[in-house]
Design an enzyme around this catalytic site. Structure first.
Site, mmCIF file in Angstrom:
data_model
loop_
_atom_site.group_PDB
_atom_site.id
_atom_site.type_symbol
_atom_site.label_atom_id
_atom_site.label_comp_id
_atom_site.label_asym_id
_atom_site.label_seq_id
_atom_site.Cartn_x
_atom_site.Cartn_y
_atom_site.Cartn_z
ATOM 1 N N GLU A 125 0.773 -1.296 0.069
ATOM 2 C CA GLU A 125 0.091 -0.067 0.076
ATOM 3 C C GLU A 125 0.967 1.283 -0.006
ATOM 4 O OE1 GLU A 125 -3.031 -0.135 -0.665
ATOM 5 O OE2 GLU A 125 -3.261 -2.195 -0.516
ATOM 6 N N HIS B 1 3.088 6.485 -5.413
ATOM 7 C CA HIS B 1 2.653 6.519 -6.860
ATOM 8 C C HIS B 1 2.028 7.941 -6.783
ATOM 9 C CE1 HIS B 1 0.737 4.658 -10.464
ATOM 10 N NE2 HIS B 1 1.703 5.754 -10.875
#
Length: 685
Positions: free
Chosen positions: A474, A480
């Site tokens: 995660e 990202h």
């Protein structure tokens, strides 16, 4: 806008909170309905102005204007959906049932608007003559594709039916997820005395005591959180209780009555198939994959079938070994799905001379968060500073300020790590605000939500190795979002195809397994001593233990998803019979359960996020296995030049490029599945 409403409603007011974080202490459920009403109306006015612009379509007056529209609505949506997933209550769930169909209709009306599509289509036809930057050209293409796939080019009869389908699917997805939550909240299994705790190590007993306290109960209880169920199946020597909890976990959404999801599945699959046909596709899988990296169901099935054959062979061999352990134990029974984890743990102890209980004291949540941050610092030069002043939605939520190597703040990171009854199961990344530069240099507010079992009485929370992998996974998604460096919101952060979005997260998992990281951060929670070298080596050696089981439970779910959505029509679909038939056809071992049975398969039925796309984790694993090999080939898992190329082409790039082109920009070529088969310990044939 009504100034009184704006002042009285914090969702519509200007925020003076640190870093523009929502003022969660001031936001109440009753604020959402009027806020949505105002924001939807404002967005409609903005869209009408774009359509009515007398000037010829240009990138700025059409695409740029669309990107700048609906800001208040996006802000409210981000807050609402985060709360309803991570810290819900009956008021929020009631609002969700009402609001989700309304917002689905709102967006569908925009995305199928003929006048808007005409402006976008006109730009697309002359895109090569507009002098667009590469990023602008990509944003234009994404808008054009979005309008086309939404049905903007269809006649009014087809559009009307698509609108009806969109509204109904939104309501069905909400009901599906709320039914699962209701089943999970309604179930606890209270353990009575030492006999029912047999086999459970001390850390597990403490976790179950914490689960009871969180629900205001005495003693120790099992809940239907995966972080509670799987360790119990792994350690409990009470076969009768293992069966009871396994069946309760597997039957979520499948118990008859008001929370049963089978009829919802049947209607959802039928409507998705109809939607695909209206848009010119033979079935929903072809529709969905047409805009994915995989492109076709054939490509997906080829990958899944290749991995399935090897994984099933491995799992059947492991099954025979586990059945022999049952016999040695004096058990006169055939191995069942609720026995697998228990006997696999025994086999792991025998094969690698350690068990989960030996590892767990070295996997302190706080230290593993530090390990994730350390990896980000080594790879990308990031630093993390606690921000206790930043508002949050629950006292357990922790906030960090993230800065680049030059000291520039790039965003805030929120960690919501612990299971609670107000939170949906699973783990995910989401955002309160995405990075962009169109409306100013806006930095992101990124969230990780997990469901780790919290230790009681302020004791350190200890994780399993799978939990630790989830944390890194995660956080890879979080990076990202945090490292995104684009101008336009449409392509910010994780706004990429589903079968590419798992690359940054799954790639990041590799660093957890590296001895250099484990030696530094896998330290005993009481003594601070590092994990003994020989134990660390056994942990690394056992990395692929039980991989046949893990792969079979995943791939079976992906294949069932693909088969549901490969139906050209789905009248009178019996969801349970279809699942059973599909599993029979692929030769599913009876001793292994699907990772997600259809009635609680939220990835594909709580909305369409992974519908016909659950394969994406494995598609991305082909990429991540090959991508990490770039660091291995460089001779340094933190090689600076490789890390810079990874940041520039993958983590910072958002949806700036087609996924295949983005990967080739990093690696120079596309990978084959051989790297994945090696990673999972399946010899490439």
């Amino acid at each position: 806008m009504n100034s009184h409403v704006t002042t009285a409603n914090p969702l519509l007011a200007d925020w003076t909170t640190p870093d523009g974080v929502p003022p969660f202490d001031a936001i109440k459920p009753e604020h959402f309905r009027p806020a949505y009403t105002q924001a939807l109306a404002d967005h409609e006015v903005e869209i009408a102005a774009i359509k009515a612009d007398p000037a010829a379509p240009s990138f700025d007056n059409t695409i740029g204007a669309l990107e700048l529209s609906g800001r208040a609505l996006t802000r409210i949506e981000n807050i609402f959906h985060m709360l309803v997933s991570a810290h819900s209550n009956e008021d929020l769930l009631s609002i969700e049932r009402e609001i989700v169909p309304l917002t689905a209709l709102h967006w569908n009306k925009i995305n199928t608007d003929a006048a808007l599509f005409a402006r976008v289509d006109a730009l697309m036809q002359q895109a090569g003559k507009l002098g667009l930057s590469a990023e602008q050209a990509r944003v234009l293409e994404r808008y054009h594709t979005g309008f086309r796939r939404a049905g903007a080019g269809l006649d009014q009869t087809a559009k009307k039916r698509l609108t009806e389908i969109t509204e109904r699917l939104a309501a069905l997805g909400t009901s599906f997820s709320q039914n699962i939550l209701a089943d999970e909240q309604a179930y606890t299994l209270q353990l009575d005395g030492e006999a029912e705790l047999a086999g459970l190590p001390d850390f597990m007993r403490e976790v179950l005591r914490s689960e009871a306290q969180e629900r205001g109960l005495d003693g120790q209880v099992i809940t239907l959180s995966r972080s509670s169920v799987e360790p119990f199946l792994q350690f409990s020597s009470r076969r009768d209780l293992r069966e009871k909890i396994f069946r309760a976990f597997a039957m979520r959404g499948d118990n008859g009555g008001a929370t049963d999801n089978k009829a919802i599945i049947a209607e959802t699959v039928k409507l998705r198939a109809e939607r695909a046909r209206l848009l010119g596709f033979p079935d929903y899988a072809h529709y969905r994959l047409d805009d994915a990296m995989a492109k076709t169901p054939v490509a997906v099935r080829d990958l899944l079938d290749t991995v399935w054959a090897k994984a099933r062979t491995r799992a059947l061999a492991d099954r025979d070994a586990l059945q022999e352990l049952v016999r040695e134990d004096g058990g006169n029974f055939k191995l069942a799905a609720w026995d697998w984890r228990y006997y696999a743990e025994k086999l792991r102890q025998r094969a690698f001379d350690f068990d989960e209980a030996a590892i767990k004291p070295y996997l302190n949540l706080d230290r593993l968060i530090e390990a994730a941050f350390y990896t980000a610092q080594r790879l990308f030069g990031l630093s993390f500073r606690p921000r206790p002043d930043a508002p949050a939605w629950h006292p357990d939520v922790r906030v960090w300020e993230v800065r680049d190597s030059g000291g520039e703040k790039i965003g805030l990171f929120f960690g919501d790590y612990f299971a609670r009854s107000s939170k949906r199961s699973g783990a995910w990344m989401t955002s309160l605000r995405d990075q962009e530069r169109l409306a100013g240099n806006i930095d992101p507010l990124i969230i990780n939500v997990c469901n780790f079992a919290k230790a009681p009485n302020e004791e350190p929370t200890l994780l399993s190795f799978d939990d630790a992998r989830t944390l890194f996974h995660e956080f890879g998604h979080a990076l990202h979002g945090l490292l995104s460096s684009v101008t336009y919101p449409r392509i910010s952060g994780t706004s990429v195809s589903t079968d590419f979005v798992e690359l940054p997260s799954q790639l990041y998992e590799h660093w957890l397994e590296q001895p250099d990281v484990l030696r530094r951060y896998a330290r005993h929670y009481e003594t601070g001593e590092p994990m003994p070298e020989e134990l660390l080596q056994r942990l690394v050696a056992a990395r692929n233990f039980n991989m046949g089981f893990a792969t079979v439970e995943y791939v079976s779910s992906a294949l069932v998803d693909l088969e549901f959505h490969s139906l050209p029509t789905a009248d009178s679909l019996d969801a349970a019979a279809f699942e059973k038939k599909t599993l029979s056809e692929i030769g599913m071992p009876a001793e292994i359960g699907m990772r997600h049975r259809s009635p609680h398969f939220g990835h594909i039925f709580s909305g369409g996020g992974y519908a016909s796309a659950y394969y994406s984790y494995m598609w991305s694993e082909v990429l991540d296995a090959d991508a990490f090999a770039a660091f291995e080939e460089a001779g340094d898992i933190f090689d600076p030049s490789t890390a810079k190329r990874l940041r520039d082409t993958i983590y910072a790039a958002g949806g700036r490029q087609d996924p295949a082109e983005a990967y080739k920009a990093f690696r120079g070529r596309l990978p084959s599945s051989d790297a994945l088969l090696r990673k999972r310990g399946f010899a490439a044939a």
